[in-house]
Design a protein around this motif. Structure first.
Motif, mmCIF file in Angstrom:
data_model
loop_
_atom_site.group_PDB
_atom_site.id
_atom_site.type_symbol
_atom_site.label_atom_id
_atom_site.label_comp_id
_atom_site.label_asym_id
_atom_site.label_seq_id
_atom_site.Cartn_x
_atom_site.Cartn_y
_atom_site.Cartn_z
ATOM 1 N N ILE A 55 0.835 -1.212 0.000
ATOM 2 C CA ILE A 55 0.000 0.000 0.000
ATOM 3 C C ILE A 55 0.869 1.262 0.000
ATOM 4 N N MET A 56 1.955 1.250 0.804
ATOM 5 C CA MET A 56 2.796 2.451 0.871
ATOM 6 C C MET A 56 3.395 2.761 -0.485
ATOM 7 N N VAL A 57 3.907 1.711 -1.166
ATOM 8 C CA VAL A 57 4.521 1.949 -2.474
ATOM 9 C C VAL A 57 3.474 2.432 -3.461
ATOM 10 N N ALA A 58 2.264 1.838 -3.390
ATOM 11 C CA ALA A 58 1.196 2.267 -4.305
ATOM 12 C C ALA A 58 0.835 3.727 -4.067
ATOM 13 N N GLY A 59 0.739 4.116 -2.774
ATOM 14 C CA GLY A 59 0.391 5.499 -2.470
ATOM 15 C C GLY A 59 1.443 6.464 -2.998
ATOM 16 N N PHE A 60 2.722 6.119 -2.757
ATOM 17 C CA PHE A 60 3.808 6.967 -3.265
ATOM 18 C C PHE A 60 3.774 7.034 -4.785
ATOM 19 N N ALA A 61 3.590 5.860 -5.423
ATOM 20 C CA ALA A 61 3.637 5.817 -6.881
ATOM 21 C C ALA A 61 2.548 6.704 -7.472
ATOM 22 N N MET A 116 2.495 17.436 2.432
ATOM 23 C CA MET A 116 2.302 16.276 1.563
ATOM 24 C C MET A 116 0.810 15.991 1.346
ATOM 25 N N PRO A 117 -0.006 15.855 2.415
ATOM 26 C CA PRO A 117 -1.446 15.669 2.167
ATOM 27 C C PRO A 117 -2.050 16.835 1.391
ATOM 28 N N TYR A 118 -1.527 18.042 1.615
ATOM 29 C CA TYR A 118 -2.040 19.215 0.896
ATOM 30 C C TYR A 118 -1.833 19.038 -0.601
ATOM 31 N N MET A 119 -0.626 18.609 -0.976
ATOM 32 C CA MET A 119 -0.348 18.434 -2.396
ATOM 33 C C MET A 119 -1.205 17.301 -2.972
ATOM 34 N N VAL A 120 -1.402 16.241 -2.198
ATOM 35 C CA VAL A 120 -2.194 15.113 -2.691
ATOM 36 C C VAL A 120 -3.597 15.570 -3.047
ATOM 37 N N LEU A 121 -4.221 16.334 -2.143
ATOM 38 C CA LEU A 121 -5.575 16.802 -2.431
ATOM 39 C C LEU A 121 -5.563 17.800 -3.577
ATOM 40 N N ASP A 122 -4.427 18.510 -3.705
ATOM 41 C CA ASP A 122 -4.337 19.520 -4.750
ATOM 42 C C ASP A 122 -4.257 18.868 -6.134
ATOM 43 N N ILE A 123 -3.380 17.875 -6.293
ATOM 44 C CA ILE A 123 -3.190 17.352 -7.648
ATOM 45 C C ILE A 123 -4.087 16.159 -7.951
ATOM 46 N N LEU A 124 -4.638 15.505 -6.929
ATOM 47 C CA LEU A 124 -5.421 14.294 -7.204
ATOM 48 C C LEU A 124 -6.908 14.503 -6.963
ATOM 49 N N ARG A 125 -7.347 15.780 -6.949
ATOM 50 C CA ARG A 125 -8.743 15.964 -6.522
ATOM 51 C C ARG A 125 -9.739 15.436 -7.562
ATOM 52 N N ASN A 126 -9.303 15.252 -8.809
ATOM 53 C CA ASN A 126 -10.257 14.758 -9.813
ATOM 54 C C ASN A 126 -10.341 13.237 -9.838
ATOM 55 N N TYR A 127 -9.569 12.580 -8.997
ATOM 56 C CA TYR A 127 -9.573 11.117 -8.997
ATOM 57 C C TYR A 127 -10.114 10.631 -7.668
ATOM 58 N N PRO A 128 -11.430 10.429 -7.538
ATOM 59 C CA PRO A 128 -11.943 10.007 -6.235
ATOM 60 C C PRO A 128 -11.327 8.667 -5.832
ATOM 61 N N GLY A 129 -10.979 8.534 -4.557
ATOM 62 C CA GLY A 129 -10.394 7.281 -4.089
ATOM 63 C C GLY A 129 -8.879 7.319 -4.017
ATOM 64 N N VAL A 130 -8.230 8.112 -4.864
ATOM 65 C CA VAL A 130 -6.761 8.127 -4.820
ATOM 66 C C VAL A 130 -6.233 8.857 -3.586
ATOM 67 N N PRO A 131 -6.805 10.022 -3.215
ATOM 68 C CA PRO A 131 -6.362 10.608 -1.939
ATOM 69 C C PRO A 131 -6.565 9.629 -0.785
ATOM 70 N N GLY A 132 -7.625 8.833 -0.867
ATOM 71 C CA GLY A 132 -7.851 7.821 0.165
ATOM 72 C C GLY A 132 -6.721 6.814 0.173
ATOM 73 N N LEU A 133 -6.223 6.476 -1.030
ATOM 74 C CA LEU A 133 -5.100 5.542 -1.117
ATOM 75 C C LEU A 133 -3.876 6.147 -0.432
ATOM 76 N N PHE A 134 -3.682 7.460 -0.627
ATOM 77 C CA PHE A 134 -2.515 8.076 0.015
ATOM 78 C C PHE A 134 -2.660 8.068 1.533
#
Length: 610
Positions: A195-201, A323-341
Motif C-alpha cells: 500500500i505504501m509503495v502504491a500510495g507513493f507511486a 504532503m497531504p495538501y499536495m495530494v488533495l491539490d493534484i489528485l482531486r479529480n480522482y476520487p479514491g486516490v487521496p484515500g489511497l494516500f
C-alpha cells in the motif's frame, strides 16, 4: 496559477479505500489466529514458531520503521532542506551490514526471544531489567507519537476525523496483534508495504504529469538549490552534512536495527541463519525504494510550490501537512486516490504500532513474567501474551491522547528515540565486542551514556540551534497573488525551527549553547554509544574484568564471519566436525537445544548451522 485555488476534500470513495485497508489487515489477523492450529505456545505467538522465510520478514522490517513519520516527514524535510537526506541510502547500507554481521550471529545462535535475555546471559539480571524498562518506556512514547502525528496532519488538511482515525488505527492494530501474533504482524506488514509503495507511486506519477515531466521537477529543484547532495563540512554542529548523516545516522539506525527488540524479534524468527541474514539484505532494497520515493515526492512538492509556499502563506499550519495538501491539490479529480494516500500514511503507522505492540508483549512475557512465575504452562503464557498485546494497545492509544496535549513535543520525543537508543546500543556492543567487559562496567557505562545523551538532547530542546546550523533553504511566496497584504515577499529563512513548548527565548547565547547544545540531532545516539563504551571499558578494566571466565558463544567470534562462506564449501558439514572446539559449541546439543527442537522435523538438524 491562482493562489486561492481550492483543494479537494475527502469523498465517500476515499473513506471506502481507507476502510478497505483496515479490513484486510484485520482479516489477516483472523486468518493467522486459526491457520495451522492457531497460536499454541507463547513461542508461536511471539516468534512465529521460528519458521518464517526471508522475503516477508524483509518487507516487514522495512515497514516497521518506515512509519507515517517517513511518509509525511521526509518529503517535507526535502522540501525545506533539500535532497541531502538521500545520503541516508549509504547509511542504511552500513547499518544493515553491521546488524547482519555483528549482532545477528550472536542473537541467532543463542536462540533468544527477547534481546534483553542476552544482557542477563552476558552480565546479570539487574542489567537485563534496566534494558527492559528503558525499552518499554521508549517504545510506548514513540508509538503514541506515531499514532497521533499522522492523524493530526491528515485531519487538518483533509478533514478526516481525528479521534476516529486514532482509535480505529489503535483498535485494528491491537486486534490483529492479539489474534494472530508475530505471523499476522509480519504478513500485514507485507500488505502495508504494498500500500505504501502504491500510495507513493500514485503521487509521483500524477505530480510528474501535472508538472510536465520528471525533467521539469528536477530542473525546478536544482534552480531552487534543492539538489544539494555533497556537503562535506565536517563540523558536527551542522544539522545535515555528509558526515553527520553517515556517522550519526549509522549510530542512530543501528540502535534501531541491531538491538531494538521490534526488529531483532523479526529476524530471529527466521528458519535458519542464512534466511535471517538474507532478510536483512533484502530489506535494504526496500529501504532504498521507499527513500527514493519519499525524496522524489519532496522534490515534486518543491516543483509544485516553488513560487507559492503553502506553509508561509498560512494555507497549512505545519510542515508535515504539505504532503497531504499536495495530494488533495493534484489528485482531486480522482476520487479514491487521496484515500489511497491516506491509507499509505496509515499503513506506515499500523505496521510500526503492530511491531511495537508485539515486541512489548514479548519483552514483558520473557523478561518480567517468566522469571517470576516459573510454573506457568505454555498455554497460559500464550494467553498472557495476548492479554499483554491488548494492554499495550490500549496504552499506546492513551499515549496518543497525551501526545495531543503536548503537540509541540513531537520532535522532542523523536530525539528521545536517539537518546535512549544510543546508550542501549553501547551496552550491547560492550557485551558482544568487548570480551573483558563486566557487569559493573556495563552499568556505569549505561549511566554515563544516559547522562551525556540526555544532557545534550534536553539542552537542544531548550536552546534550539540557530538557522545557520540547520541551513533551511529559502521558500518563496511571490507567485501567490492572494490577498495577504504585503506579506508576500517574505522568504522564510527566518522561521523559527524548533517548536518546543519549553523553548527559552531571548537569552544570552553562551559558548556551551552554541557548541554543545547545537550538536546535530543525529549525533545524540553517537554521544550516548561512545560514552557508554568508553566508560564501560575503563571501569571493567579497573574492576578486574579480565579475570572473568566467559563462554565464547556470547561474543562475536571469527567463526561467525567465516561461516558466511560455508555455502560455497561442498563438505562444510565435515569441516565442522573436524574442529568442534573453536566452533563455540554449535555442535554441542547442550547449547542449542532450542534450535534443535524448532528445525524442520525431517531430520535435517544440521539446518541450524548455516
Amino acid at each position: 496559477m491562482d493562489g486561492s485555488r481550492d483543494i479537494g476534500s475527502f469523498v465517500v470513495w476515499d473513506y471506502v479505500v481507507f476502510a478497505g485497508m483496515l479490513l484486510i489487515s484485520a482479516a489477516i489477523g483472523i486468518y493467522y489466529a486459526f491457520a495451522g492450529g492457531g497460536q499454541q505456545t507463547s513461542k508461536d505467538f511471539l516468534m512465529g514458531g521460528r519458521s518464517l522465510t526471508a522475503v516477508p520478514v524483509a518487507l516487514s522490517l522495512t515497514a516497521s520503521f518506515m512509519s507515517a513519520v517517513t511518509v509525511l516527514g521526509t518529503p517535507a524535510e526535502v522540501y525545506r532542506f533539500g535532497a541531502m537526506f538521500s545520503i541516508f541510502g549509504i547509511t542504511y547500507f552500513l547499518v544493515v551490514v553491521i546488524s547482519a554481521e555483528v549482532f545477528l550471529p550472536v542473537f541467532y545462535r543463542l536462540g533468544i526471544t527477547s534481546t534483553y535475555e542476552y544482557l542477563e546471559l552476558r552480565f546479570n539480571r539487574f542489567i537485563r531489567l534496566c534494558g527492559t524498562v528503558l525499552f518499554i518506556v521508549q517504545t510506548i512514547l514513540y508509538t503514541g507519537i506515531v499514532i497521533y502525528a499522522p492523524a493530526l496532519a491528515l485531519n487538518q488538511v483533509t478533514g478526516f476525523d481525528l479521534w476516529g482515525a486514532v482509535v480505529a488505527t489503535g483498535v485494528v492494530c491491537t486486534f490483529y496483534c492479539t489474534l494472530g501474533g508475530l505471523k499476522a504482524v509480519v504478513w500485514t506488514d507485507v500488505f502495508q508495504v504494498g500500500i505504501m509503495v502504491a500510495g507513493f507511486a500514485s503521487v509521483i506519477i500524477q505530480a510528474s504529469i501535472t508538472q510536465g515531466g520528471i525533467n521539469v521537477i528536477l530542473s525546478d529543484a536544482s534552480n531552487g538549490g534543492r539538489l544539494n547532495f555533497w556537503n562535506f563540512n565536517p563540523n558536527p554542529l551542522q544539522r545535515h552534512s555528509f558526515w553527520t548523516i553517515i556517522i550519526g545516522g549509522t549510530f542512530t539506525w543501528t540502535s534501531i536495527y541491531g538491538v531494538n527488540q521490534s526488529q531483532v524479534q523479526r529476524y530471529i524468527s527466521c528458519k535458519s541463519r542464512l534466511q535471517a541474514k538474507l532478510s536483512l539484505y533484502i530489506n535494504l532494497v526496500g529501504l532504498w525504494i521507499i527513500l527514493t520515493c519519499s525524496v522524489f515526492c519532496g522534490l515534486a512538492l518543491y516543483s509544485r510550490y516553488h513560487d507559492c509556499d503553502p506553509w508561509t502563506s498560512k494555507k497549512v499550519s505545519e510542515v508535515d501537512q504539505l504532503m497531504p495538501y499536495m495530494v488533495l491539490d493534484i489528485l482531486r479529480n480522482y476520487p479514491g486516490v487521496p484515500g489511497l494516500f491516506v491509507a499509505c500514511a496509515y499503513s506506515g503507522t499500523l505496521s510500526t504500532v503492530s511491531s511495537s505492540i508485539n515486541a512489548l508483549a514479548a519483552v514483558t512475557v520473557e523478561d518480567l513474567i517468566k522469571p517470576r512465575f516459573r510454573s506457568l504452562s505454555e498455554k497460559s503464557l500464550s494467553w498472557i501474551s495476548q492479554g499483554m498485546s491488548v494492554l499495550y494497545g490500549a496504552l499506546c492509544i492513551g499515549m496518543a491522547a497525551l501526545a495531543s496535549l503536548m503537540g509541540a513535543l513531537l520532535q522532542a520525543a523523536l530525539s528521545i528515540f536517539g537518546m535512549v537508543g544510543g546508550p542501549l546500543l553501547g551496552l550491547f556492543s560492550l557485551g558482544i565486542l568487548v570480551p573483558f567487559a563486566n557487569s559493573v562496567g556495563a552499568f556505569a557505562g549505561l549511566l554515563a551514556g544516559f547522562v551525556f545523551s540526555l544532557w545534550v538532547g534536553i539542552g537542544a530542546q531548550l536552546y534550539p540551534p540557530l538557522p545557520e546550523r540547520t541551513l533551511p533553504l529559502s521558500l518563496e511566496t511571490h507567485g501567490c497573488n492572494s490577498t495577504h497584504n504585503g506579506s508576500d515577499w517574505m522568504s522564510t529563512t527566518e522561521m523559527p525551527f524548533s517548536t518546543s513548548a519549553f523553548q527559552i527565548h531571548n537569552v544570552e547565547r553562551t559558548a556551551l549553547m552554541d557548541n554543545w547544545y547545537s550538536l546535530s540531532y543525529l549525533y545524540f545516539s553517537t554521544v550516548g554509544t561512545v560514552a557508554t563504551l568508553f566508560v564501560g571499558i575503563l571501569i571493567s578494566l579497573s574492576t578486574g574484568g579480565r579475570k572473568q571466565n566467559l563462554d565464547p558463544q556470547f561474543l562475536l567470534t571469527k567463526q561467525d564471519f567465516l561461516s558466511n562462506f560455508d555455502a560455497f564449501k561442498k563438505n562444510h558439514i565435515l569441516s565442522y566436525k573436524l574442529h568442534p572446539v573453536e566452533d563455540g559449541g554449535t555442535d554441542n546439543p547442550a547449547f542449542n537445544h532450542v534450535e534443535l527442537n524448532f528445525t524442520d522435523h525431517s531430520g535435517k538438524t544440521n539446518g541450524t548451522r548455516l
